[in-house]
Scaffold this motif. Sequence first.
Motif, PDB file in Angstrom:
ATOM      1  N   ALA A  49       0.842  -1.207   0.000  1.00  0.00           N
ATOM      2  CA  ALA A  49       0.000   0.000   0.000  1.00  0.00           C
ATOM      3  C   ALA A  49       0.868   1.245   0.000  1.00  0.00           C
ATOM      4  CB  ALA A  49      -0.941  -0.005   1.202  1.00  0.00           C
ATOM      5  N   GLY A  50       1.934   1.224   0.790  1.00  0.00           N
ATOM      6  CA  GLY A  50       2.853   2.361   0.821  1.00  0.00           C
ATOM      7  C   GLY A  50       3.499   2.586  -0.529  1.00  0.00           C
ATOM      8  N   LEU A  51       3.899   1.513  -1.183  1.00  0.00           N
ATOM      9  CA  LEU A  51       4.484   1.633  -2.527  1.00  0.00           C
ATOM     10  C   LEU A  51       3.452   2.134  -3.527  1.00  0.00           C
ATOM     11  CD1 LEU A  51       6.598  -1.634  -2.686  1.00  0.00           C
ATOM     12  CD2 LEU A  51       7.450   0.712  -2.507  1.00  0.00           C
ATOM     13  N   ARG A  52       2.247   1.628  -3.423  1.00  0.00           N
ATOM     14  CA  ARG A  52       1.173   2.041  -4.350  1.00  0.00           C
ATOM     15  C   ARG A  52       0.929   3.535  -4.199  1.00  0.00           C
ATOM     16  NH1 ARG A  52      -1.614  -1.242  -7.780  1.00  0.00           N
ATOM     17  NH2 ARG A  52      -0.148  -2.443  -6.652  1.00  0.00           N
ATOM     18  N   ARG A  53       0.898   3.996  -2.953  1.00  0.00           N
ATOM     19  CA  ARG A  53       0.663   5.421  -2.692  1.00  0.00           C
ATOM     20  C   ARG A  53       1.809   6.260  -3.246  1.00  0.00           C
ATOM     21  NH1 ARG A  53      -0.403   8.174   3.188  1.00  0.00           N
ATOM     22  NH2 ARG A  53      -0.791  10.236   2.397  1.00  0.00           N
ATOM     23  N   THR A  69      -6.289  -3.084 -12.856  1.00  0.00           N
ATOM     24  CA  THR A  69      -6.568  -4.303 -12.107  1.00  0.00           C
ATOM     25  C   THR A  69      -5.870  -4.336 -10.761  1.00  0.00           C
ATOM     26  OG1 THR A  69      -4.740  -5.430 -13.183  1.00  0.00           O
ATOM     27  CG2 THR A  69      -6.914  -5.642 -14.206  1.00  0.00           C
ATOM     28  N   ALA A  70      -4.946  -3.451 -10.523  1.00  0.00           N
ATOM     29  CA  ALA A  70      -4.206  -3.447  -9.260  1.00  0.00           C
ATOM     30  C   ALA A  70      -5.087  -2.894  -8.145  1.00  0.00           C
ATOM     31  CB  ALA A  70      -2.947  -2.601  -9.392  1.00  0.00           C
ATOM     32  N   PRO A  71      -5.019  -3.521  -6.953  1.00  0.00           N
ATOM     33  CA  PRO A  71      -5.825  -2.993  -5.847  1.00  0.00           C
ATOM     34  C   PRO A  71      -5.291  -1.645  -5.385  1.00  0.00           C
ATOM     35  CG  PRO A  71      -4.442  -4.817  -5.115  1.00  0.00           C
ATOM     36  CD  PRO A  71      -4.267  -4.699  -6.594  1.00  0.00           C
ATOM     37  N   SER A  72      -6.193  -0.813  -4.926  1.00  0.00           N
ATOM     38  CA  SER A  72      -5.802   0.513  -4.437  1.00  0.00           C
ATOM     39  C   SER A  72      -5.069   0.376  -3.103  1.00  0.00           C
ATOM     40  CB  SER A  72      -7.041   1.378  -4.246  1.00  0.00           C
ATOM     41  OG  SER A  72      -7.813   0.890  -3.161  1.00  0.00           O
ATOM     42  N   ALA A  73      -4.344   1.425  -2.747  1.00  0.00           N
ATOM     43  CA  ALA A  73      -3.661   1.449  -1.454  1.00  0.00           C
ATOM     44  C   ALA A  73      -4.689   1.296  -0.331  1.00  0.00           C
ATOM     45  CB  ALA A  73      -2.870   2.746  -1.304  1.00  0.00           C
ATOM     46  N   GLU A  74      -5.833   1.923  -0.487  1.00  0.00           N
ATOM     47  CA  GLU A  74      -6.879   1.833   0.532  1.00  0.00           C
ATOM     48  C   GLU A  74      -7.347   0.385   0.702  1.00  0.00           C
ATOM     49  OE1 GLU A  74     -11.319   3.626   1.027  1.00  0.00           O
ATOM     50  OE2 GLU A  74      -9.765   5.020   0.396  1.00  0.00           O
ATOM     51  N   ARG A  75      -7.564  -0.302  -0.399  1.00  0.00           N
ATOM     52  CA  ARG A  75      -8.012  -1.700  -0.350  1.00  0.00           C
ATOM     53  C   ARG A  75      -6.933  -2.588   0.279  1.00  0.00           C
ATOM     54  NH1 ARG A  75     -10.782  -5.157   1.223  1.00  0.00           N
ATOM     55  NH2 ARG A  75     -11.070  -7.051   0.077  1.00  0.00           N
ATOM     56  N   LEU A  76      -5.672  -2.340  -0.053  1.00  0.00           N
ATOM     57  CA  LEU A  76      -4.576  -3.108   0.536  1.00  0.00           C
ATOM     58  C   LEU A  76      -4.527  -2.903   2.048  1.00  0.00           C
ATOM     59  CD1 LEU A  76      -1.886  -2.405  -2.187  1.00  0.00           C
ATOM     60  CD2 LEU A  76      -2.867  -4.652  -1.657  1.00  0.00           C
ATOM     61  N   LEU A  77      -4.708  -1.668   2.492  1.00  0.00           N
ATOM     62  CA  LEU A  77      -4.706  -1.385   3.931  1.00  0.00           C
ATOM     63  C   LEU A  77      -5.892  -2.053   4.630  1.00  0.00           C
ATOM     64  CD1 LEU A  77      -3.596   2.352   3.821  1.00  0.00           C
ATOM     65  CD2 LEU A  77      -2.270   0.418   4.721  1.00  0.00           C
TER      66      LEU A  77
END
Length: 167
Positions: A49-53, A69-77
């Motif tokens: 999530a940190g990397l995505r952000r 298709t990649a999950p959002s940082a919010e979804r990962l958290l």
Amino acid sequence: ADAAGVEAAEAAADAAWVSAGDKYRRVAELVPGEPRAMWNWARALACRAGLRRANSSSSSSDPSSSTTTAPSAERLLESAAAKLDAVLAADPRDARAAREAGLVLERLAERKQPGGKARRDALRDALSYFAEAAALGAENEGSEAEAAAARASAALAEARRQQQQRR
């Protein structure tokens, strides 16, 4: 850094991510609910999530840099928080997991609308986990959890203040 080097590093990170996911699934199939595997996967989700952000903020002007298709940082958290909840269900005295759950929820709250209900709820839950971690008083976790709880409490107070101003 040159573009080829960055692309190679991103490809390696993606391959490691896929491998970690595969390993987690194998352990989960062999030993469902294994707390250590859930802990490790929760940490991996939070790091991703940190990397995505970071990637989304540094390359927001390049539409080809994000995949749909990649999950959002919010979804990962959110997924990381769920895994940490499962760790705590297996071992309610795990101060490390309680502290990490608080940190994940604090990061999730930062992604929510200031003053909004979702932000207040995430901060309230984070505060609860920090208080739990501090009460458990694991070695070197107590003082860090107390500091994190103070941050979450201040953020929750700010969210409530913002909500009051809207009324």
